[in-house]
Design a protein around this motif. Sequence first.
Motif, PDB file in Angstrom:
ATOM      1  N   UNK A  14       8.063  -0.182  17.794  1.00 12.11           N
ATOM      2  CA  UNK A  14       7.629  -0.663  16.485  1.00 12.11           C
ATOM      3  C   UNK A  14       8.819  -1.000  15.595  1.00 12.11           C
ATOM      4  N   UNK A  15       9.959  -1.286  16.225  1.00 15.34           N
ATOM      5  CA  UNK A  15      11.185  -1.464  15.434  1.00 15.34           C
ATOM      6  C   UNK A  15      11.141  -2.689  14.514  1.00 15.34           C
ATOM      7  N   UNK A  16      10.257  -3.656  14.805  1.00 13.93           N
ATOM      8  CA  UNK A  16      10.127  -4.828  13.924  1.00 13.93           C
ATOM      9  C   UNK A  16       9.061  -4.637  12.867  1.00 13.93           C
ATOM     10  N   UNK A  17       8.383  -3.496  12.915  1.00 16.96           N
ATOM     11  CA  UNK A  17       7.124  -3.374  12.161  1.00 16.96           C
ATOM     12  C   UNK A  17       7.264  -2.551  10.889  1.00 16.96           C
ATOM     13  N   UNK A  18       6.414  -2.873   9.940  1.00 15.66           N
ATOM     14  CA  UNK A  18       6.089  -1.952   8.859  1.00 15.66           C
ATOM     15  C   UNK A  18       4.813  -1.232   9.288  1.00 15.66           C
ATOM     16  N   UNK A  19       4.855   0.099   9.333  1.00 11.82           N
ATOM     17  CA  UNK A  19       3.673   0.869   9.722  1.00 11.82           C
ATOM     18  C   UNK A  19       3.176   1.636   8.501  1.00 11.82           C
ATOM     19  N   UNK A  20       1.945   1.360   8.123  1.00 13.49           N
ATOM     20  CA  UNK A  20       1.380   1.898   6.886  1.00 13.49           C
ATOM     21  C   UNK A  20       0.241   2.859   7.216  1.00 13.49           C
ATOM     22  N   UNK A  49      12.311  -6.932   5.528  1.00 19.18           N
ATOM     23  CA  UNK A  49      11.746  -8.070   6.259  1.00 19.18           C
ATOM     24  C   UNK A  49      11.072  -7.684   7.584  1.00 19.18           C
ATOM     25  N   UNK A  50      10.015  -6.880   7.518  1.00 16.08           N
ATOM     26  CA  UNK A  50       9.305  -6.548   8.769  1.00 16.08           C
ATOM     27  C   UNK A  50       8.724  -7.821   9.382  1.00 16.08           C
ATOM     28  N   UNK A  51       8.621  -7.854  10.712  1.00 18.06           N
ATOM     29  CA  UNK A  51       8.086  -9.031  11.410  1.00 18.06           C
ATOM     30  C   UNK A  51       6.571  -8.962  11.542  1.00 18.06           C
ATOM     31  N   UNK A  52       6.026  -7.760  11.491  1.00 22.56           N
ATOM     32  CA  UNK A  52       4.572  -7.607  11.494  1.00 22.56           C
ATOM     33  C   UNK A  52       4.222  -6.247  10.899  1.00 22.56           C
ATOM     34  N   UNK A  53       2.943  -6.078  10.567  1.00 26.13           N
ATOM     35  CA  UNK A  53       2.503  -4.877   9.860  1.00 26.13           C
ATOM     36  C   UNK A  53       1.378  -4.215  10.642  1.00 26.13           C
ATOM     37  N   UNK A  54       1.512  -2.911  10.832  1.00 26.13           N
ATOM     38  CA  UNK A  54       0.486  -2.139  11.532  1.00 26.13           C
ATOM     39  C   UNK A  54      -0.073  -1.113  10.552  1.00 26.13           C
ATOM     40  N   UNK A  55      -1.375  -1.128  10.366  1.00 26.81           N
ATOM     41  CA  UNK A  55      -2.023  -0.148   9.506  1.00 26.81           C
ATOM     42  C   UNK A  55      -2.675   0.917  10.368  1.00 26.81           C
TER      43      UNK A  55
END
Lengths: 342, 342
Positions: free
Chosen positions: B83-89, B35-41
């Motif tokens: 970036x602990x809330x994030x999905x980093x792709x 459940x990431x809160x936001x996504x960073x590409x």
Amino acid sequence: MAADIDEQPAGYERLLTAEHADAIARVAAAVAERRPRHVVFTARGTSDHAALYAAYLTEIRLGLPAGLASPSAITVFGARPDLSDALVVGVSQSGGSPDLAEVLRVARASGALTLAVTNNPDSPLVETAELSVDVAAGHERAVAATKTYTAELLALLMLVEGVRAGDGVLPADERAALARLPELAARTLADDTPARLAPRYRFAAQLVTTGRGYAYPTAREAALKLMETSYLPALAFSGADLLHGPLAMTDPDVPVLAVVGSGPGGTSMREVLPRLGERRADVVVVGSADVGETRMAVPEVDERYAPLLDILPLQRLALALALTRGEDPDAPRGLKKVTTTM
Amino acid sequence: MAADIDEQPAGYERLLTAEHADAIARVAAAVAERRPRHVVFTARGTSDHAALYAAYLTEIRLGLPAGLASPSAITVFGARPDLSDALVVGVSQSGGSPDLAEVLRVARASGALTLAVTNNPDSPLVETAELSVDVAAGHERAVAATKTYTAELLALLMLVEGVRAGDGVLPADERAALARLPELAARTLADDTPARLAPRYRFAAQLVTTGRGYAYPTAREAALKLMETSYLPALAFSGADLLHGPLAMTDPDVPVLAVVGSGPGGTSMREVLPRLGERRADVVVVGSADVGETRMAVPEVDERYAPLLDILPLQRLALALALTRGEDPDAPRGLKKVTTTM
């Protein structure tokens, strides 16, 4: 446009007076108190480049993830992202673009802290947002934005540094560095190099601008000014992206304006210059780095402040080139001052 | 390059087989569980356009804020965003660019869920990330990426829809729609319009591409292909941004490729076309919308899938134009297949 450009040192001075600095400090303190987990900027055109600068500042100075939102996901495709952890900042000279107001409305409804940064305190964007900052640039006469851009840069810088301070009040060394900007901007504008360089591009069919980090928004904004006033197709690339493809396009017929400062971004750009050299591109260096045969020199400041100075000779170049090419920079064909898109 | 382009329908088919679809579903389920809160590409060049597509998908289909991170904030300026809330792709054809691996390393250290989407399962990017997706496009011979781009698009689409499903398993109607893509792609590639249109641009000095929403990454990628293979300065704008300045540049000498589909993005682009008409630009419409005098028609699909088809005639146009202009599209000057930047 010339008058707008010349007013920029006074614009810096005005924004740094207690009246405006205190207002920004109060907004910064309110943001710091709410502790957003990430920051989303939304803007278009020139203001998008100011937002990009602020996104770098946010990541580097605040350690907060920052991104630029495309309004269309919300306004056209109906996305309703959960922005309850976010600070959402709309940046707009006029504050009148309905799509940005809609993004802020949706963001506020989802629990985001919302902030409007505009040159018009009575605009729909300001009405929609919980917080607002007035960049106080005064009426801009030309269609091509210049003094509102740099006022946005300085207001966003003061805001980010105020959030970093926690209570909104800038540390003494930061205040001292900012206080030098009006004089440095005036000195930069007094240099006649841009007018002397303009004829070089009289018959250019296209142009590439490039910079890294804080200097990348400068490269983007310079490209837009050249397109708006001289109808010169200008392609902006980060120095790194340039090596990933578009480098093939650069040859002796393609002029390159490379923004190279003195900090880490400038250092990394120095690696790009030899690659451009291999391709025999026609490179003019803008900024404080003492590299390259042809330069538009700018006084050396911390790289963080450089965008407030580096853009000045590039605005003047766009203006001078438009005149050289027989165009009217005050009335770009096909453009309106306030663009409304949804 | 021609062979790479022709392999794309087979690439779609391969990625949709149980072997690859199940692997993506497992990654999607793992993402959904966290459940990431936001996504960073984070990506560069062609892969950046696939990441941009995925960012739109993330906002619209998952309701999660999504942004594209500039690696330089971390790699050059030492930013350490939380970036602990994030999905980093990280999206990269080669998985070999050190700056992207560094972004994923920093993100993982700060507690982010990290994911590498590459065409090389043995790459540094995959080693650095917690999760990985293999886009399975096979060896790409040409320097200009084509089949790895569309494989990234499809893998990211399957991933996002898998996260939306929660358990990674796509709903039956989604699977049915995706299953049609290989045949639709083959049909799109069988249309000879791009080769017939290429001579139109033989002496073009520049070109503008434009699209909105899902179609904007297509416009960006088409511009990059034209620059890489034909050295044609190609400027990509979102349809909305085009009205905020660069419109001034478009005149009868500037060809415009407008990506116009059948959904909301296409509808909003239809408002841009008359503005281009006022400026007497030379417009060719790409996509399923039945508008414009000159078209590269593409079968109609949900706008979300259109980027997997719309880019195909544009790749073919870039290839055909390079040959028309006497260039070698398989060996663009000044470029390497794997670009390493920090």
